[in-house]
Design a protein around this motif. Sequence first.
Motif, short mmCIF file in Angstrom:
data_model
loop_
_atom_site.label_atom_id
_atom_site.label_comp_id
_atom_site.label_asym_id
_atom_site.label_seq_id
_atom_site.Cartn_x
_atom_site.Cartn_y
_atom_site.Cartn_z
N PRO A 53 -3.96 -7.54 -2.53
CA PRO A 53 -3.14 -7.46 -1.32
C PRO A 53 -3.60 -6.42 -0.31
O PRO A 53 -3.13 -6.41 0.82
N ILE A 54 -4.51 -5.55 -0.73
CA ILE A 54 -4.94 -4.49 0.19
C ILE A 54 -6.39 -4.76 0.60
O ILE A 54 -7.29 -4.83 -0.24
N GLU A 65 -8.67 4.85 -4.08
CA GLU A 65 -7.58 5.32 -3.22
C GLU A 65 -6.81 4.17 -2.57
O GLU A 65 -5.70 4.36 -2.06
N ASN A 66 -7.40 2.96 -2.58
CA ASN A 66 -6.66 1.82 -2.03
C ASN A 66 -5.86 1.06 -3.08
O ASN A 66 -4.89 0.37 -2.76
N CYS A 67 -6.28 1.17 -4.34
CA CYS A 67 -5.65 0.38 -5.41
C CYS A 67 -4.21 0.85 -5.63
O CYS A 67 -3.95 2.05 -5.72
N THR A 68 -3.29 -0.11 -5.68
CA THR A 68 -1.89 0.24 -5.94
C THR A 68 -1.50 -0.01 -7.39
O THR A 68 -0.35 0.17 -7.76
N GLY A 69 -2.44 -0.45 -8.19
CA GLY A 69 -2.12 -0.70 -9.59
C GLY A 69 -1.24 -1.91 -9.80
O GLY A 69 -0.53 -2.00 -10.81
N TRP A 129 -1.13 -14.74 4.28
CA TRP A 129 -1.94 -15.51 3.34
C TRP A 129 -1.20 -15.77 2.05
O TRP A 129 -0.22 -15.09 1.73
N LYS A 146 0.83 -1.21 0.00
CA LYS A 146 0.00 0.00 0.00
C LYS A 146 0.87 1.27 0.00
O LYS A 146 0.57 2.23 -0.68
#
Lengths: 522, 74
Positions: free
Chosen positions: B57-58, B8-12, A208, A97
């Motif tokens: 992953p987020i 806003e959470n997506c890191t691409g 995970w 993130k």
Amino acid sequence: MQTVQNHTAAGSAGVNAAVNIEDIMQQVAEHKGCGTSGGSGKASCGSGAGENDLPPEIWEKVKNHPCYSEEAHHHYARMHVAVAPACNIQCNYCNRKYDCANESRPGVVSEKLTPEQAAKKVLAVASTIPQMTVLGIAGPGDPLANPEKTFKTFELIAKTAPDIKLCVSTNGLALPDHVERLSQYNIDHVTITINMIDPEVGAKIYPWIYYNKKRYTGVEAAKILTDRQLQGLEMLTERGILSKINSVMIPGINDQHLVEVNKAVKSRGAFLHNIMPLISAPEHGTVFGLTGQRGPTAQELKALQDQCEGEMNMMRHCRQCRADAVGLLGEDRSAEFTTDKIMEMEVNYDLDARKAYQEAVEKERQAVVAAKQEELQTLAGAHSDIKMLIAVATKGGGKVNEHFGHATEFQIYELSTSGAKFVGHRRVDLYCQGGYGEEDTLGTVIRAINDCHAVFVAKIGGCPKNDLKTAGIDPVDQYAGQFIEQSAIAYFREYLEKVAAGEIEHVVKGDAEIRQGALIAA
Amino acid sequence: MAYMIVEENCTGCCACEPECPNQAISEASNGLFVIDPAKCTECIGHYDEPQCVAVCPIDLTCIIDDNYPRYEAA
């Protein structure tokens, strides 16, 4: 490739078998004009990182690989391209993130490249930096979690720049599915990150994994991961593809367990083990950063590496580079090769010019080895239990050629009557500081090399000289411009003479700090 | 309903794109990923869990979009 596989095993196992050492070393010596140094029951050229213990055909494969050969990294450069940022597992030392110093991620620091852009970048870099011999796809993410982009990139580069060695780094979960294809693309170097073989330990490292269209957690996830990693390693070995193992040393979680990991991977044919310190700071936002999980100290890391060294070759010069690093290890030139700049660059890929340059590098390299051998003769017959560490400021080329104040890292050598052995490096100038800030630069240097008896520099000012002496570190500038190992052996010989004459008393030094974070572009 | 990606959470990172059984996920011009609600089936009939959620992953990045009615397998 069956022979290669057998020799890999023999090379590792043969290290402690006196019968084989002379034969192996003789072949290596004939190959690169280097003799044996003996010492600690392990034959080597004295540099100690172990590449010279390898059978000649393996050595031939890795000798110009900066990431595999501690000595080659002075002379050859590598680059990474970030084409496949997807990942199929979650590690507690990784946080996708937030951007942090130990990886570059899409959309934040550097761009993710299309395979076509990556191929252009490789050509552009290889034309500008003739000593660039290796292309790796190492993340961010797992290259084999996005195999199409990874293999497309390899395919394009193999076509346009056939002299560049290709390698790939993976967490191993998808590895068994892709070994066949890896062998088709003639990728003879694969790095697998293996942090555990015990799922109970793994559950503390991996929250995970994503496997067979499902998310698995806990011990079950770790069990699948370790099974797949070891299976993948065995498959690579069967096909004669060299495998290096990366492990992250996490104190209190897998530090002692890594000795078991070392045995497991060695027995399955891995040729090199790279134990790296955990990078973990709260601002990286990783699980370990947030729970306050510390990284190892310099001596803890070295002790573990030493403990595993009897088993197989250990790698000690890893800089934990960024996924888009370019250039010599420790000298990141990625800022020169952003996508915008590459697209504008006129690329003239001249194979002959690259070859000529690399031949000149090879001569320089042999001079380094010859100088060390000559100096080593002067230690012959000396007997002493004294071992000490020294720090060296160098810009590369195997020489003492960096000003103390300009050094961004120091290379650490262990001196004994067997010679000078490279045991690691210490960063002192990180752009992502992890809590040190601008304060007290000299104090930072001293903390980083506090386990060293001396620091070799090309030049040093009066003030830091005195402060170093106060800290019990001898500032040495008399070997400016000379070969590191040759100088180190000369220094050690004089040191032993002074101890014998009662002029100085040998004291054991304390521990040192590993600075967190990877080197990033200025 | 369909799944959507919280920008806003997506890191691409593009982990979700190849896993989607419906090719509903694509890369937007900003390098991040979007789900086409018309194509999303919430993976019903394909897998036990929505693949974008399983691989992302987020946490809380691939979420249910309440603006669309519940998907029903034909």
